[in-house]
Design a protein around this motif. Sequence first.
Motif, short mmCIF file in Angstrom:
data_model
loop_
_atom_site.label_atom_id
_atom_site.label_comp_id
_atom_site.label_asym_id
_atom_site.label_seq_id
_atom_site.Cartn_x
_atom_site.Cartn_y
_atom_site.Cartn_z
N ARG A 11 51.81 43.11 43.66
CA ARG A 11 52.47 43.27 45.64
C ARG A 11 51.51 42.13 45.68
NH1 ARG A 11 48.92 47.75 43.24
NH2 ARG A 11 47.08 46.89 43.41
N LEU A 12 52.51 42.05 46.99
CA LEU A 12 51.52 41.05 47.89
C LEU A 12 51.27 40.97 49.29
CD1 LEU A 12 55.56 38.91 48.37
CD2 LEU A 12 53.25 38.42 47.28
N ASP A 13 50.45 39.96 48.66
CA ASP A 13 48.84 40.22 50.20
C ASP A 13 49.48 40.20 51.59
OD1 ASP A 13 47.22 39.66 52.10
OD2 ASP A 13 45.22 40.09 50.47
N PRO A 14 49.65 40.60 52.58
CA PRO A 14 50.83 39.98 53.99
C PRO A 14 49.85 38.81 54.52
CG PRO A 14 49.80 42.61 53.82
CD PRO A 14 48.96 42.33 52.79
N ASP A 15 48.82 38.95 54.29
CA ASP A 15 47.55 37.98 55.04
C ASP A 15 47.97 36.59 53.90
OD1 ASP A 15 46.83 39.62 56.55
OD2 ASP A 15 44.96 40.12 55.50
N THR A 16 48.18 36.49 52.91
CA THR A 16 47.71 35.49 51.67
C THR A 16 49.01 35.09 51.86
OG1 THR A 16 46.99 36.65 50.15
CG2 THR A 16 45.38 35.58 51.06
N GLY A 17 49.87 35.52 51.51
CA GLY A 17 51.19 35.69 50.81
C GLY A 17 51.29 35.60 49.41
N PHE A 18 49.95 36.30 48.68
CA PHE A 18 49.87 35.64 47.12
C PHE A 18 50.51 37.06 46.55
CE2 PHE A 18 46.77 32.49 48.14
CZ PHE A 18 47.89 31.02 48.12
N THR A 22 52.61 32.79 44.86
CA THR A 22 53.64 33.22 45.73
C THR A 22 55.25 33.61 45.34
OG1 THR A 22 54.84 30.51 46.45
CG2 THR A 22 53.08 31.09 47.56
N ILE A 23 56.10 34.00 46.60
CA ILE A 23 57.13 34.72 45.97
C ILE A 23 57.90 33.08 45.36
CG2 ILE A 23 59.39 34.94 47.23
CD1 ILE A 23 57.64 37.47 47.02
N GLU A 50 39.47 29.41 52.58
CA GLU A 50 40.15 29.47 52.87
C GLU A 50 41.13 28.71 52.22
OE1 GLU A 50 41.55 31.82 54.99
OE2 GLU A 50 40.18 32.55 55.09
N ARG A 51 40.24 27.92 51.26
CA ARG A 51 40.82 27.47 50.29
C ARG A 51 42.21 27.26 49.33
NH1 ARG A 51 37.58 24.65 45.91
NH2 ARG A 51 39.35 25.19 45.09
N GLY A 52 42.41 28.62 49.60
CA GLY A 52 43.51 29.26 48.35
C GLY A 52 44.49 28.98 49.71
N ARG A 53 44.38 29.37 50.67
CA ARG A 53 45.37 29.83 51.58
C ARG A 53 46.01 28.08 52.00
NH1 ARG A 53 43.94 34.00 56.41
NH2 ARG A 53 43.18 34.99 54.51
N ALA A 54 45.36 27.34 52.28
CA ALA A 54 45.62 26.11 52.44
C ALA A 54 46.53 25.43 51.37
CB ALA A 54 44.44 25.14 52.74
N ASP A 55 46.03 26.01 50.08
CA ASP A 55 46.28 25.35 49.26
C ASP A 55 48.18 26.06 48.96
OD1 ASP A 55 47.27 24.32 46.68
OD2 ASP A 55 47.23 26.54 45.99
N ALA A 56 48.01 27.22 48.95
CA ALA A 56 49.79 27.35 49.13
C ALA A 56 50.83 27.09 50.53
CB ALA A 56 49.74 29.14 49.23
N ALA A 57 49.58 27.11 51.44
CA ALA A 57 50.56 25.64 52.88
C ALA A 57 50.95 24.82 52.63
CB ALA A 57 49.53 26.50 54.10
#
Length: 76
Positions: free
Chosen positions: A15-22, A29-30, A63-70
């Motif tokens: 299931r994808l988290d709509p906030d993080t995209g993970f 990510t997808i 928020e490091r995980g989210r920044a990593d994806a970006a």
Amino acid sequence: MRAWDIPSPCVGICRLDPDTGFCQGCRRTIAEISAWPRLDAPDRLALLERLAERERAECEGTERGRADAARQPPPA
């Protein structure tokens, strides 16, 4: 080490988290999920390390995980 010797990080909670995209199960990510079959061993190991960093960041409540994806380009 061969790529197929490294198992997929998928844990069957897809299931994808709509906030993080993970993915809520494996934290990919997808783009990372779809690239996995084509990645060589070094790229798979690098992705597994990024996933571990995301998990640590999540546990730390940062928020490091989210920044990593970006910051990361999708795997080739």
